[in-house]
Scaffold this motif. Structure first.
Motif, short mmCIF file in Angstrom:
data_model
loop_
_atom_site.label_atom_id
_atom_site.label_comp_id
_atom_site.label_asym_id
_atom_site.label_seq_id
_atom_site.Cartn_x
_atom_site.Cartn_y
_atom_site.Cartn_z
N LYS A 1 -18.08 1.25 1.40
CA LYS A 1 -18.16 1.61 2.82
C LYS A 1 -16.93 1.17 3.60
O LYS A 1 -17.02 0.61 4.69
CB LYS A 1 -19.45 1.06 3.45
CG LYS A 1 -20.71 1.61 2.79
CD LYS A 1 -21.98 1.14 3.48
CE LYS A 1 -23.20 1.76 2.83
NZ LYS A 1 -24.46 1.34 3.46
N VAL A 2 -15.76 1.42 3.00
CA VAL A 2 -14.49 1.14 3.66
C VAL A 2 -13.66 2.42 3.63
O VAL A 2 -13.94 3.36 2.90
CB VAL A 2 -13.73 -0.01 2.97
CG1 VAL A 2 -14.53 -1.30 3.05
CG2 VAL A 2 -13.39 0.33 1.52
N LEU A 3 -12.61 2.43 4.45
CA LEU A 3 -11.73 3.59 4.50
C LEU A 3 -10.81 3.58 3.28
O LEU A 3 -10.18 2.56 2.99
CB LEU A 3 -10.90 3.54 5.78
CG LEU A 3 -10.24 4.83 6.25
CD1 LEU A 3 -11.31 5.84 6.71
CD2 LEU A 3 -9.27 4.54 7.39
N PRO A 4 -10.73 4.70 2.53
CA PRO A 4 -9.82 4.72 1.39
C PRO A 4 -8.36 4.75 1.85
O PRO A 4 -8.06 5.01 3.01
CB PRO A 4 -10.19 6.02 0.66
CG PRO A 4 -10.77 6.89 1.72
CD PRO A 4 -11.45 5.96 2.70
N ALA A 5 -7.46 4.50 0.91
CA ALA A 5 -6.04 4.49 1.22
C ALA A 5 -5.49 5.90 1.29
O ALA A 5 -6.07 6.85 0.73
CB ALA A 5 -5.29 3.69 0.16
N VAL A 6 -4.37 6.06 1.97
CA VAL A 6 -3.59 7.30 1.90
C VAL A 6 -3.07 7.41 0.47
O VAL A 6 -2.59 6.43 -0.11
CB VAL A 6 -2.42 7.27 2.90
CG1 VAL A 6 -1.55 8.51 2.74
CG2 VAL A 6 -2.95 7.15 4.33
N GLU A 7 -3.17 8.61 -0.12
CA GLU A 7 -2.74 8.79 -1.51
C GLU A 7 -1.85 10.01 -1.64
O GLU A 7 -2.10 11.05 -1.00
CB GLU A 7 -3.95 9.01 -2.43
CG GLU A 7 -4.79 7.81 -2.72
CD GLU A 7 -5.82 8.12 -3.79
OE1 GLU A 7 -5.43 8.39 -4.94
OE2 GLU A 7 -7.03 8.12 -3.46
N GLN A 8 -0.86 9.92 -2.52
CA GLN A 8 -0.12 11.10 -2.94
C GLN A 8 -0.79 11.64 -4.19
O GLN A 8 -0.81 10.98 -5.23
CB GLN A 8 1.35 10.79 -3.21
CG GLN A 8 2.15 12.04 -3.55
CD GLN A 8 3.64 11.80 -3.64
OE1 GLN A 8 4.10 10.65 -3.60
NE2 GLN A 8 4.41 12.87 -3.76
N ILE A 9 -1.35 12.85 -4.09
CA ILE A 9 -2.13 13.43 -5.18
C ILE A 9 -1.23 14.16 -6.18
O ILE A 9 -1.43 14.09 -7.39
CB ILE A 9 -3.17 14.42 -4.61
CG1 ILE A 9 -4.09 13.73 -3.62
CG2 ILE A 9 -3.98 15.05 -5.73
CD1 ILE A 9 -4.94 14.69 -2.82
#
Length: 351
Positions: free
Chosen positions: A20-28
């Motif tokens: 229940k936390v915000l995920p990280a910004v990711e380069q897919i």
């Protein structure tokens, strides 16, 4: 539905969802970024926005709920990709809901980018006309559905919803099968009605990605509501559009909530089975002979947190879902003596 047959690819996203936390910004992929945008005070918690970089164009998919905190997170995510708002050239929104379309107007103002929706998407309640008439008509529909008088105010369309019309009108409309007009990108639009009348998904075959909006999520079964005004048979539309998007199992699915996965065909099979099981539950309730309205059917259905947990907008969604199943069953030849709308199709007295 657990979604156990899928293959999770967004492992950090799934861990964030669980915790229940915000995920990280990711380069897919090269030129593709996932940017979580907070959805405050809501169980979904955030929308996964996607930035796609082409030759000279940059397209944002589903910018998220309109809030200052969301704007800051979106700006920070773009900065991770070394992109500013001024460099955005387009915003594609998979559907009209405010946790997807909400920030589009602000992004357009900051960037000059065009905003696009599917060709059949509406923005909900019309912006013109008599608000009192709309509220009265909605109240009449809910009475037809058997909603008790002491619960009507809880679920009826209210003046606050009618006046909260800050959602961006689109500059472009995309039909199924067309390509998003962005240099260096080859994004094919797939029309996927059901969750909303004009929902779209985007397919990037070169990168092996499907941007699924809310049409297909890894764990949650999307709500398919019957609405007036709206499609005649939204659940039938949903089944058909699931088949359109469930064309293979290897591409990575980038949903607007939860986490990335592969196994689209398997997940589509699960969603179809889940909805058919729900229809079978409605048939069983009707066969019992004690339910004669949408309210009475919904009250007897199985809900994840129980019927008594459903209140306000969530209760309204549950009633709309129930009505969708009733309409679908009638269209499949079931004898359904439950009123769903005032204006009945010619020759059909059942729904």
């Amino acid at each position: 539905m657990s979604g156990s047959s899928i293959t999770v690819t967004g492992h950090d996203q799934k861990a964030a969802w669980r915790d229940k936390v915000l995920p990280a910004v990711e380069q897919i992929r090269e030129g593709v970024w996932s940017i979580p945008v907070p959805f405050p005070n809501h169980p979904m918690r955030y929308t996964l926005s996607y930035l796609l970089l082409g030759a000279n164009d940059a397209v944002l998919v589903d910018p998220g709920w309109a809030s200052d905190v969301g704007w800051r997170h979106l700006a920070a995510g773009l900065a991770r990709a070394d992109v500013g708002f001024a460099e955005l050239t387009g915003v594609v929104v998979t559907h009209r809901h405010a946790d997807h379309l909400g920030l589009a107007a602000r992004v357009r103002d900051a960037s000059g980018a065009w905003v696009a929706l599917g060709e059949h998407e509406t923005l909900g309640v019309p912006t013109g006309g008599d608000d009192d008439a709309w509220i009265a008509a909605d109240r009449s529909l809910l009475r037809l559905w058997g909603v008790p008088a002491d619960r009507l105010d809880e679920v009826v369309v209210d003046r606050k919803r009618l006046t909260a019309r800050g959602l961006a009108e689109p500059d472009l409309r995309f039909a199924g099968g067309t390509l998003v007009p962005a240099a260096g990108l080859r994004l094919r639009v797939v029309a996927t009605p059901g969750h909303t009348p004009g929902h779209i998904c985007l397919v990037d075959e070169a990168r092996g990605l499907i941007f699924s909006g809310d049409h297909v999520l890894p764990r949650i079964t999307p709500n398919i509501p019957f609405e007036i005004p709206g499609p005649v048979n939204p659940l039938e539309d949903y089944y058909e559009s699931l088949d359109l998007i469930g064309f293979e199992d290897e591409m990575e699915v980038c949903p607007a909530h939860e986490y990335r996965f592969s196994g689209m065909r398997r997940r589509v099979d699960e969603l179809q089975a889940d909805n058919r099981a729900r229809s079978a539950e409605v048939v069983k309730i009707l066969a019992g002979g004690s339910a004669h309205s949408i309210w009475e059917i919904a009250r007897l259905l199985t809900w994840s947190r129980g019927w008594h947990s459903l209140q306000g907008p969530v209760l309204r969604l549950a009633l709309g879902e129930t009505a969708s199943h009733v309409v679908y069953l009638a269209s499949q030849g079931h004898h359904v003596q439950v009123p769903v709308r005032d204006a009945m199709p010619a020759g059909d007295a059942s729904w």
